[in-house]
Write an enzyme that holds these catalytic residues in place. Structure first.
Site, short mmCIF file in Angstrom:
data_model
loop_
_atom_site.label_atom_id
_atom_site.label_comp_id
_atom_site.label_asym_id
_atom_site.label_seq_id
_atom_site.Cartn_x
_atom_site.Cartn_y
_atom_site.Cartn_z
N ASN A 2 0.82 -1.21 0.00
CA ASN A 2 0.00 0.00 0.00
C ASN A 2 0.86 1.26 0.00
O ASN A 2 1.06 1.87 -1.04
CB ASN A 2 -0.95 0.00 1.19
CG ASN A 2 -2.01 1.10 1.08
OD1 ASN A 2 -2.81 1.10 0.17
ND2 ASN A 2 -1.98 2.05 2.01
N ASP A 3 1.36 1.68 1.14
CA ASP A 3 2.08 2.96 1.23
C ASP A 3 3.30 3.01 0.34
O ASP A 3 3.65 4.07 -0.17
CB ASP A 3 2.50 3.22 2.68
CG ASP A 3 1.31 3.37 3.60
OD1 ASP A 3 0.36 4.07 3.21
OD2 ASP A 3 1.32 2.78 4.68
N VAL A 4 3.97 1.88 0.13
CA VAL A 4 5.23 1.88 -0.62
C VAL A 4 5.01 2.07 -2.12
O VAL A 4 5.97 2.18 -2.87
CB VAL A 4 6.02 0.58 -0.36
CG1 VAL A 4 6.38 0.46 1.11
CG2 VAL A 4 5.25 -0.65 -0.83
#
Length: 470
Positions: free
Chosen positions: A395-397
């Site tokens: 997700n965030d990466v």
């Protein structure tokens, strides 16, 4: 002769620790490095039985009892570690690492407590007492902080607890622990200030809890690495207290390696370690932040066929892959693509998963060749040349907001350039946000299609779709 054997054993154990750590630098040699370091620990533990009664003759007064207690403790520890190590799933590995970090810090704190309560530290002088107190403080913080990290990762502590004066309280607790330590130093010359020692350890344990509870889930890999460094430093300090060279060297190696890894991971998030500890990163957004577009879904079979007829596919694994235990099915799908002539590569972000190296371990468990697994800086430019990128559970990466949205908590964090691929397929169980609570702009991009479902089932459908093509 006994002293010579002890010194020789510690020397050999130290060499094995360092050589084992060196071999852990490569996934190919890491298993043998673990075994080498393990044998070093066996030698160090065996030497410790002789050491206790050679360097600290007072221990010989209770020779039988001490040996019995040590053997019972070893038996319990070995049995528990063997059983838990065999049963732990890949999704539970971060929790286990956090817990083991805590146990190491707790052991160092326990050594400090024994030396302080018994008066041994005070007997050996001011410097030894200071080292015992410093090691005890760091070890106690690592113990309670790691337990909180374990509870967060294991879902037992679901809330991120914060209050407005938290940093002031933390500063006050640290000052209080320092005052109790000063009290122990002053009064300890004439006796054993048991009350002061007890209050010192209580303040340190509470400090570890309050330092960790505000930290969001997205920062847990850095936190685990930081407490690993704390544990190493605490062990090194207590090694000086016990005059044990193996503890000094092993603790220093672990502390320095953990510190370096912590800074590297913080850099990979474009943040400082102090920002990780003292910020409120991990709080959920109050909305999508005005993201334009909508999520578009596609069947797993259509996504698979699209990749099958491409020339280059880059796969980004994340925690969702570990949750679904889909790494083996993923590798089966990869081999089908490679048989078709598709070039396949894996892209690993430094903070993907829930602990340092989580995705590397996951892929290695499935037998995926190391030469097609690449770090962020080595593969990021390749996304623009790829026909498709397959994101599984990350997700965030892969969130472009880190590049474009200055108001985002992850702004400035280096990400994998999945949005530069011609097509992006994201395997996700639902439309919820990731562990950090930040909305992902990639999911709304024109070239992105969502493949909803459990990663294990999705990979099975993709394999069947490709096989149906003959």
């Amino acid at each position: 002769m006994v002293s010579f054997l002890i010194a020789a054993a510690f020397f050999v154990a130290t060499l094995l620790f360092i050589y084992g750590l060196k071999r852990m630098a490569s996934p190919v040699t890491a298993p043998s490095g673990i075994r080498v370091a393990g044998w070093g620990m066996v030698i160090a533990v065996a030497a410790a039985f002789l050491y206790a009664f050679d360097v600290r003759p007072a221990a010989s007064e209770h020779l039988g009892t001490n040996f019995l207690l040590a053997l019972v403790a070893l038996g319990i520890g070995v049995a528990w570690a063997w059983r838990s190590g065999k049963r732990v799933e890949m999704t539970g590995m971060p929790q286990m690492v956090a817990l083991y970090n805590g146990m190491g810090g707790g052991a160092a704190a326990a050594i400090a407590a024994v030396e302080l309560y018994s008066g041994n530290a005070q007997h050996y002088g001011f410097v030894v007492t200071v080292l015992a107190l410093v090691g005890g403080l760091i070890g106690a913080v690592a113990l309670s902080g790691s337990i909180v990290a374990w509870a967060k990762l294991d879902g037992r502590l679901k809330r991120t607890l914060r209050f407005s004066t938290q940093q002031l309280v933390n500063g006050g607790l640290l000052a209080l622990a320092a005052l109790f330590a000063l009290y122990v130093l002053i009064v300890g010359a004439g006796g054993v200030p048991t009350t002061g020692i007890t209050l010192f350890f209580i303040a340190a344990l509470v400090l570890g809890v309050l330092l960790t509870t505000p930290i969001g889930g997205a920062d847990m890999p850095v936190v685990i690495s930081l407490y690993n460094a704390f544990t190493g430093l605490a062990v090194a300090f207590e090694g000086f207290v016990l005059q044990n060279p193996a503890m000094i060297i092993a603790g220093t190696v672990v502390g320095s390696a953990g510190t370096l890894l912590t800074f590297l991971m913080a850099k990979a998030m474009n943040r400082s370690v102090s920002n990780v500890i003292f910020s409120n990163f991990g709080e959920e957004d109050d909305g999508s932040g005005g993201i334009e577009g909508s999520m578009k879904s596609v069947d797993a079979s259509d996504a698979a066929i699209s990749m099958y007829y491409g020339s280059k596919v880059i796969i980004v694994p994340g925690y969702g892959l570990a949750v679904a235990q889909a790494q083996h099915k993923l590798y089966e799908f990869v081999k089908l693509l490679q048989k078709q002539g598709v070039e396949v590569a894996f892209a690993i972000h430094p903070v993907a998963g829930r602990m340092p190296g989580h995705m590397n371990v996951l892929l290695a468990e499935a037998g995926i060749p190391y030469d097609i697994i690449h770090d962020l800086e080595d593969i990021n430019e390749e996304f623009a040349l790829s026909d498709a990128a397959l994101v599984i559970g990350a997700n965030d990466v892969v969130n472009p907001a880190a590049r474009t949205n200055e108001s985002s908590p992850i702004y400035g964090m280096p990400i994998l350039n999945v949005d530069y691929a011609q097509q992006a397929f994201v395997v996700k169980r639902g439309q919820g946000r990731g562990y950090s609570g930040v909305e992902n702009e990639l999911f709304f991009a024109d070239n992105t299609h969502m493949v909803y479902g459990d990663a294990q089932k999705v990979m099975v459908e993709m394999i069947e779709a490709v096989k149906s093509l003959g």
